[in-house]
Write an enzyme that holds these catalytic residues in place. Structure first.
Site, PDB file in Angstrom:
ATOM      1  N   SER A 114      23.876 -26.057  37.366  1.00  0.00           N
ATOM      2  CA  SER A 114      23.115 -25.169  36.616  1.00  0.00           C
ATOM      3  C   SER A 114      22.062 -24.393  37.559  1.00  0.00           C
ATOM      4  CB  SER A 114      22.205 -25.843  35.584  1.00  0.00           C
ATOM      5  OG  SER A 114      21.555 -27.066  36.114  1.00  0.00           O
ATOM      6  N   GLU A 138      27.873 -30.028  24.569  1.00  0.00           N
ATOM      7  CA  GLU A 138      27.140 -29.170  23.572  1.00  0.00           C
ATOM      8  C   GLU A 138      27.671 -27.657  23.512  1.00  0.00           C
ATOM      9  OE1 GLU A 138      25.469 -30.924  26.011  1.00  0.00           O
ATOM     10  OE2 GLU A 138      23.590 -31.943  24.962  1.00  0.00           O
ATOM     11  N   THR A 186      35.570 -23.665  48.442  1.00  0.00           N
ATOM     12  CA  THR A 186      35.927 -22.911  47.127  1.00  0.00           C
ATOM     13  C   THR A 186      36.621 -24.074  46.071  1.00  0.00           C
ATOM     14  OG1 THR A 186      38.273 -22.779  47.588  1.00  0.00           O
ATOM     15  CG2 THR A 186      36.779 -20.973  48.355  1.00  0.00           C
ATOM     16  N   CYS A 218      -4.956 -14.848  26.597  1.00  0.00           N
ATOM     17  CA  CYS A 218      -4.753 -15.204  25.478  1.00  0.00           C
ATOM     18  C   CYS A 218      -5.919 -16.482  25.519  1.00  0.00           C
ATOM     19  CB  CYS A 218      -3.672 -15.966  25.319  1.00  0.00           C
ATOM     20  SG  CYS A 218      -3.094 -16.174  23.468  1.00  0.00           S
ATOM     21  N   GLY A 260      -7.117 -17.893  28.062  1.00  0.00           N
ATOM     22  CA  GLY A 260      -7.937 -17.413  29.129  1.00  0.00           C
ATOM     23  C   GLY A 260      -8.906 -16.505  28.646  1.00  0.00           C
ATOM     24  N   HIS A 284      -0.891 -10.963  25.447  1.00  0.00           N
ATOM     25  CA  HIS A 284       0.098 -11.160  26.352  1.00  0.00           C
ATOM     26  C   HIS A 284       0.639  -9.917  27.041  1.00  0.00           C
ATOM     27  CE1 HIS A 284       0.113 -15.569  25.928  1.00  0.00           C
ATOM     28  NE2 HIS A 284       0.054 -15.508  24.951  1.00  0.00           N
ATOM     29  N   GLU A 290       1.643  -9.652  30.041  1.00  0.00           N
ATOM     30  CA  GLU A 290       2.766 -10.060  30.849  1.00  0.00           C
ATOM     31  C   GLU A 290       4.132  -9.842  30.432  1.00  0.00           C
ATOM     32  OE1 GLU A 290       0.822 -12.109  29.560  1.00  0.00           O
ATOM     33  OE2 GLU A 290       1.818 -14.123  29.179  1.00  0.00           O
TER      34      GLU A 290
END
Ligand code: GLN
Length: 541
Positions: free
Chosen positions: A13, A149, A188, A381, A383, A516, A518
């Site tokens: 992952s 899963e 590989t 927020c 903040g 927000h 961002e």
């Protein structure tokens, strides 16, 4: 008809599947195609909104108020024309919840309800719905091939490929080529194995993207192609880049977009990547460095603040300055003097969003320092809420608090707003039940900025739309005393007259917002608020 590209990951992952998928989307969009993206998450949680940022990183909020996986943030940052919505992210939990609700309603007439076909059908219909109206839909499957899963998702993808046909669906598989130092060789075998794993569930990849730290020679590519039944030109190398925003060009240079357009029969102009080239140029030509102290609770996992980190980086690109983030653990700041010294050595202070009382004292110490020492401060927020509490306590002398931290606060300057008057003057009541996730103010909302405020100047307009994710609001009862003491309200929500932003008059740059910003920053233009924050830090350095 919408064409689909499914994206899976193998070997390990954290290979950057979301970024890889989004980079391909960016190149295809640069050829004039309408592209959308969807993330399917195999975990059982119904709603990414209630998952811990410690484990799962940031919760990204879409325009329509969906709380989603942070990969959707990458999708929006890489795509210029498509905005994500609640159809673009769903989990196993959500799929099961839908199927179980149908079963309870009796929709299956007592028949046996099974993973195949009921769960897979639900997945397929969600995938198709998410692609409606687009030329291409890129569908990312969370997790790694072989995970228990993700099997129902893989099976749904297999079926969709058959149903849609060769000309309408492709599969891109992301793998790793590890470098073995003692043999000085790229290996590989893990890639071969992960393709075998895919084949065992009936899926043949059409494109392989190989993540590597080193260059890949022609022989290695030939070998991978031979053992995985993937044409050599479809074995694409994605070497560690200086910046993720270089990846669209990497793909373009290996003609990955041509391969997709040929397969799908799109006769479209060459990709125009000049925007992306400018981003890289901005990044590489940066002069000087600004250090921003980010004071938060989840500092061990920077992914918890992914969009804020990216927005700061974008502001750096915009200002041709390198922006370094210095994470400071808010809770430790309360007791460790050396952390206060570290904070003081930074050029600007940012307190991002958060939930719960832990660390709030440290955050307010940081805010007080920025306020009293003319350091640029951006509050987001929580903040903003803490900036208001800090000001009320230390300037107005009130024992102010948020009812989030003290239900019985004597001066509840931040609280749950359960009643307000709507535009017709009618009393509206918002329920304050305890169903987590149910009572949030979520998604994009319009705000009106106050004429003459710094914030209105920063945006260059008085009407803005920004995204929200919070339960608590500033209590309007305190507006008058705050303003009289120098903390001005710089914006109100268009509908409910809730305070959206505050600023301090006699401070060079102290702005805190309830929303927000961002989530809407892009590498190409940045975001006005972050751009201005970094510019202030440069000017005051
Ligand atoms: N905990 C605060 C609230 O719910 C702030 C939330 C946030 O920062 N996103 O209002």
């Amino acid at each position: 008809m919408t064409k689909f590209i499914f994206v899976t990951g193998g070997v390990v992952s954290s290979l950057g599947k979301g970024i890889t998928a989004a980079s391909l989307a960016a190149v295809l969009e640069a050829r004039g195609l309408k592209v959308t993206m969807t993330k399917m998450d195999p975990y059982i949680n119904v709603d990414p909104g209630t998952m811990s940022p410690f484990q799962h990183g940031e919760v990204f909020v879409t325009e329509d108020g969906a709380e989603t996986d942070l990969d959707l943030g990458y999708y929006e940052r890489f795509l210029r024309h498509s905005k994500m919505s609640k159809v673009n992210n769903f989990t196993s939990g959500r799929v099961y919840q839908t199927v179980l609700a149908k079963e309870r309603r009796g929709d299956y007439l007592g028949g046996t309800v099974q993973v195949i076909p009921h769960i897979t059908d639900e997945i397929k219909s969600r995938v198709k719905a998410s692609g409606k109206g687009f030329d291409i839909a890129i569908i990312e499957i969370g997790g790694t091939v072989g995970d228990i899963e993700s099997l129902p998702f893989m099976e749904a993808v297999r079926q969709l490929q058959v149903e849609l046909g060769h000309d309408n669906a492709m599969l891109m598989h992301l793998t790793l080529l590890p470098y073995i130092k003692s043999a000085s060789e790229l290996k590989t075998k893990p890639t071969q194995h992960s393709v075998k794993e895919l084949l065992s569930i009936g899926i043949q990849p059409d494109i392989l993207v190989c993540r590597t730290e080193h260059d890949v020679d022609a022989d290695t590519k030939r070998k991978i192609a031979l053992f995985t039944n993937v044409p050599e030109r479809a074995v694409v190398v994605c070497k560690d880049a200086r910046s993720i925003y270089e990846i669209p060009r990497t793909f373009y240079e290996q003609n990955l977009d041509d391969l997709v357009c040929e397969r799908f029969g799109f006769d479209v102009p060459e990709a125009d990547l000049s925007d992306w080239d400018k981003v890289i140029e901005g990044l590489m030509s940066a002069e000087g460095e600004i250090v921003v102290a980010m004071v938060g609770k989840y500092v061990e996992l920077p992914d918890a603040y992914k969009s804020v980190n990216e927005a700061l980086l974008h502001a750096g690109i915009h200002n041709r300055t390198k922006v370094k983030i210095h994470y400071i653990d808010a809770e430790k700041l309360e007791t460790q003097a050396n952390l206060m010294d570290e904070l003081k050595s930074c050029d600007a202070v940012l307190v991002p969003g958060g939930f719960g009382e832990r660390g709030t004292v440290g955050k307010m110490m940081a805010i007080k320092y920025a306020r009293e020492n003319n350091k640029p401060y951006l509050g987001i927020c929580l903040g903003m809420q803490l900036a208001v509490i800090e000001f009320a306590r230390n300037v107005l002398g009130l024992s102010a608090n948020s009812t989030e931290f003290d239900r019985k606060a004597s001066e509840p300057i931040i609280g749950l707003i359960t009643e307000w008057f709507d535009e017709k003057g009618e009393l509206q009541i918002r329920s304050d039940d305890s169903d987590l996730g149910g009572t949030m103010r979520l998604g994009a909302q319009e705000a009106e900025l106050v004429l003459g405020s710094k914030l209105a100047k920063i945006y260059g307009t008085r009407n803005i739309t920004e995204r929200h994710r919070h339960r608590y609001e500033m209590n309007n009862r305190y507006i008058e005393s705050l303003e009289a003491a120098g903390m001005k309200i710089s914006g109100y929500s268009a509908r409910q007259h809730l305070v959206e932003a505050v600023e301090i008059d006699d401070h060079p740059w102290f702005v805190a917002v309830q929303y927000h910003p961002e989530f809407t920053s892009s590498p190409r233009g940045g975001h006005p608020l972050f751009n201005s924050f970094i510019k202030a830090a440069i000017d005051l350095k």
